[in-house]
Design an enzyme around this catalytic site. Sequence first.
Site, mmCIF file in Angstrom:
data_model
loop_
_atom_site.group_PDB
_atom_site.id
_atom_site.type_symbol
_atom_site.label_atom_id
_atom_site.label_comp_id
_atom_site.label_asym_id
_atom_site.label_seq_id
_atom_site.Cartn_x
_atom_site.Cartn_y
_atom_site.Cartn_z
ATOM 1 C CB SER A 1 15.369 61.671 60.418
ATOM 2 O OG SER A 1 14.915 62.197 61.691
ATOM 3 C CG PHE B 1 21.510 68.987 64.154
ATOM 4 C CD1 PHE B 1 23.459 68.667 63.704
ATOM 5 C CD2 PHE B 1 21.195 67.699 63.699
ATOM 6 C CE1 PHE B 1 24.241 68.084 63.445
ATOM 7 C CE2 PHE B 1 22.348 66.169 63.338
ATOM 8 C CZ PHE B 1 23.840 66.979 63.221
ATOM 9 C CE LYS C 1 11.368 72.567 64.973
ATOM 10 N NZ LYS C 1 12.772 72.468 65.301
ATOM 11 C CB CYS D 1 21.655 65.346 53.723
ATOM 12 S SG CYS D 1 21.772 66.570 53.204
ATOM 13 C CD GLU E 1 20.882 59.366 57.587
ATOM 14 O OE1 GLU E 1 20.167 59.846 58.020
ATOM 15 O OE2 GLU E 1 21.193 60.524 56.612
ATOM 16 C CD GLU F 1 14.974 69.557 68.819
ATOM 17 O OE1 GLU F 1 14.840 70.469 67.747
ATOM 18 O OE2 GLU F 1 13.937 69.730 69.190
ATOM 19 N NE ARG F 2 19.462 67.750 69.221
ATOM 20 C CZ ARG F 2 18.446 67.581 70.059
ATOM 21 N NH1 ARG F 2 18.255 68.307 70.772
ATOM 22 N NH2 ARG F 2 17.865 65.841 69.926
HETATM 23 P P1 NAD Z 1 15.593 65.148 62.414
HETATM 24 O O1 NAD Z 1 14.565 64.525 62.336
HETATM 25 O O2 NAD Z 1 15.225 64.350 64.017
HETATM 26 O O3 NAD Z 1 14.468 66.429 63.083
HETATM 27 C C1 NAD Z 1 14.271 67.190 62.007
HETATM 28 C C2 NAD Z 1 13.398 68.780 62.753
HETATM 29 O O4 NAD Z 1 12.718 67.598 63.402
HETATM 30 C C3 NAD Z 1 14.358 69.324 64.061
HETATM 31 O O5 NAD Z 1 13.554 71.200 63.697
HETATM 32 C C4 NAD Z 1 13.262 68.493 65.212
HETATM 33 O O6 NAD Z 1 12.831 69.839 66.216
HETATM 34 C C5 NAD Z 1 12.370 68.208 64.324
HETATM 35 N N1 NAD Z 1 11.496 67.392 65.388
HETATM 36 C C6 NAD Z 1 12.576 66.072 65.667
HETATM 37 N N2 NAD Z 1 12.330 64.851 66.182
HETATM 38 C C7 NAD Z 1 10.435 65.419 65.918
HETATM 39 C C8 NAD Z 1 9.213 64.530 66.483
HETATM 40 N N3 NAD Z 1 9.418 63.485 66.815
HETATM 41 N N4 NAD Z 1 8.067 65.108 65.591
HETATM 42 C C9 NAD Z 1 7.801 66.452 65.154
HETATM 43 N N5 NAD Z 1 9.375 66.941 64.681
HETATM 44 C C10 NAD Z 1 10.544 66.611 65.520
HETATM 45 O O7 NAD Z 1 16.722 65.686 62.003
HETATM 46 P P2 NAD Z 1 18.461 66.235 62.458
HETATM 47 O O8 NAD Z 1 19.145 65.294 63.489
HETATM 48 O O9 NAD Z 1 17.596 67.908 62.948
HETATM 49 O O10 NAD Z 1 19.102 66.660 61.406
HETATM 50 C C11 NAD Z 1 19.834 64.931 61.203
HETATM 51 C C12 NAD Z 1 18.834 63.628 59.734
HETATM 52 O O11 NAD Z 1 18.854 65.160 58.484
HETATM 53 C C13 NAD Z 1 19.903 63.207 59.105
HETATM 54 O O12 NAD Z 1 18.893 62.466 58.936
HETATM 55 C C14 NAD Z 1 20.355 63.681 57.484
HETATM 56 O O13 NAD Z 1 20.703 62.403 56.479
HETATM 57 C C15 NAD Z 1 18.884 64.415 57.537
HETATM 58 N N6 NAD Z 1 18.776 65.586 56.522
HETATM 59 C C16 NAD Z 1 18.379 65.642 54.913
HETATM 60 C C17 NAD Z 1 18.507 66.524 54.209
HETATM 61 C C18 NAD Z 1 18.213 66.306 53.192
HETATM 62 O O14 NAD Z 1 18.622 67.187 51.721
HETATM 63 N N7 NAD Z 1 17.751 65.097 52.657
HETATM 64 C C19 NAD Z 1 19.256 67.895 54.684
HETATM 65 C C20 NAD Z 1 20.031 67.447 55.824
HETATM 66 C C21 NAD Z 1 20.163 67.032 56.614
#
Ligand code: NAD
Length: 497
Positions: A226, A149, A173, A281, A382, A176-177
């Site tokens: 994450s 998101f 994909k 991140c 985190e 969704e937020r």
């Molecule tokens: P998230 O892991 O909740 O979601 C990321 C994606 O995974 C979304 O598209 C979501 O729909 C999908 N998803 C969520 N739950 C899932 C599940 N149980 N099974 C399969 N798919 C699922 O992350 P977020 O809250 O959207 O973003 C924040 C996180 O992303 C933080 O931990 C941040 O550090 C990380 N991030 C990392 C980087 C990097 O480059 N390393 C960059 C940006 C964000």
Amino acid sequence: MKIIGHRINGEVSFEKNSRLGDVYNPATGEVERQVTLASISQVDKAVSVAKNALESWSATPPIKRARVMFKYKQLIEENIDELADMVGREHGKVLSDARGSIIRGLEVVEFACGIPHLLKGEYTEQVGTGVDSFSMRQPVGIAAGITPFNFPAMVPLWMFPIAIACGNTFILKPSERDPSCPMKLAELLEEAGAPPGVLNVVNGDKEAVNAILDHPDISAVSFVGSTPIARHVYSRGSLAGKRVQALGGAKNHMVIMPDADLDQTVDALMGAAYGSAGERCMAISVAVAVGDIGDKLIEKMTPKVSSLKIGPWDDPDAEMGPIITRESFDNITNLINEGEKDGASLIVDGRNLTLQGYEKGNFMGGTLFDNVKPGMSIYDQEIFGPVLSTVRASNYDEALNLVKSNPYGNGVSIFTRDGDTARDFASKANIGMVGINIPIPVPVAYHSFGGWKDSLFGSNNTYGMEGVRFYTKVKTVSSSWPSGIKDGALFSMPVMK
Ligand code: NAD
């Protein structure tokens, strides 16, 4: 209420009886839109469209694919205000920050404009007598990107411009937020000349993600999100035979040496810890104060954190916007509560902020802790919010060990005027991206982005040449045009003569 569909084969489409997700404006706390959440059959549909588009797109000369990217760059620039507003409205970040994030994504489009040069292969004449060898990079096929998101424009732009310029078709994909901006980015790519089906956007949640991971026709998956989900995506996707790069969460430290320029350091730390409400991140969430600099640091930081200007995305004076959802807001609040209970010193408390006219918004002030130690939840987890933990270290080695023993390895920075210390740190820190007097060392598009340890699963970083390598397969051709010489059958391992 506006419902956001999918974008498949150049058209917005809706699935009958689809599940819907709420899309909030984090500043007002209101649901402003709903988004369709794809079923497995919707993912199948997108994959078959991407498969149909693949043959002719992968055979399109790289220079023509590059021309689409040149036009795309221009269209993103022309539409940047609308794109930034979409990001701010659904994510919460202030417009100046939203624009900055789009520009960082645009740099990857600029990099992709050079794809004819980047795809140039290798050629060796006469690897054996009368034998020549050449290697070429060919697209992997259908690639998919699953994005978080916090950067609804930048992170998708890390992925699909390179994948598509390399001749792949792509399924995005997004989170969704905040799905509006990725939908607009796909529309603009078609306007730039990408044929329908080359980039498809499937909105959804874990059902769509798992359908992508299991689909036999998808060859490569890029994920950013994450750590627990990155781990899941990496193992399930790899098990299904795909190449996977899965970037995870972070806990980025800034080591502040006693000789650092304190005013510069404090400015850098403010932006890195509280910009985008800490939802980056690469945000700095731990300040490691070395030697006697800790007291002076806290003294200078306290008034600045207390007077952060907080407001909605479209307030031009705001330095920081609201938190993405109420659920994230509650998680951050609980972690601050735990920090207090664990005995850390709460210097500035960002809880209980209300903003006139935005009483239902997810607004939180900046929080500053001192005397944080490993083992406390605010250090170990985190937080992904506007909370900075200060850890005291008596010397450089202690600070370096903190960094090295952290399970995350995304970014780190050191502030010092001593080149010897900085050089030692850059060499020894087991972290993917290191800043020396740079608080957020996000590499430019022609380098590459990626963490170590629990911040990246897979062997390729994202964008730069690492992106080109990830989205292509190498083929090596050895060729010979023998004239008249007949050696007969050879049963030993052939050796070049
Ligand atoms: P998230 O892991 O909740 O979601 C990321 C994606 O995974 C979304 O598209 C979501 O729909 C999908 N998803 C969520 N739950 C899932 C599940 N149980 N099974 C399969 N798919 C699922 O992350 P977020 O809250 O959207 O973003 C924040 C996180 O992303 C933080 O931990 C941040 O550090 C990380 N991030 C990392 C980087 C990097 O480059 N390393 C960059 C940006 C964000």
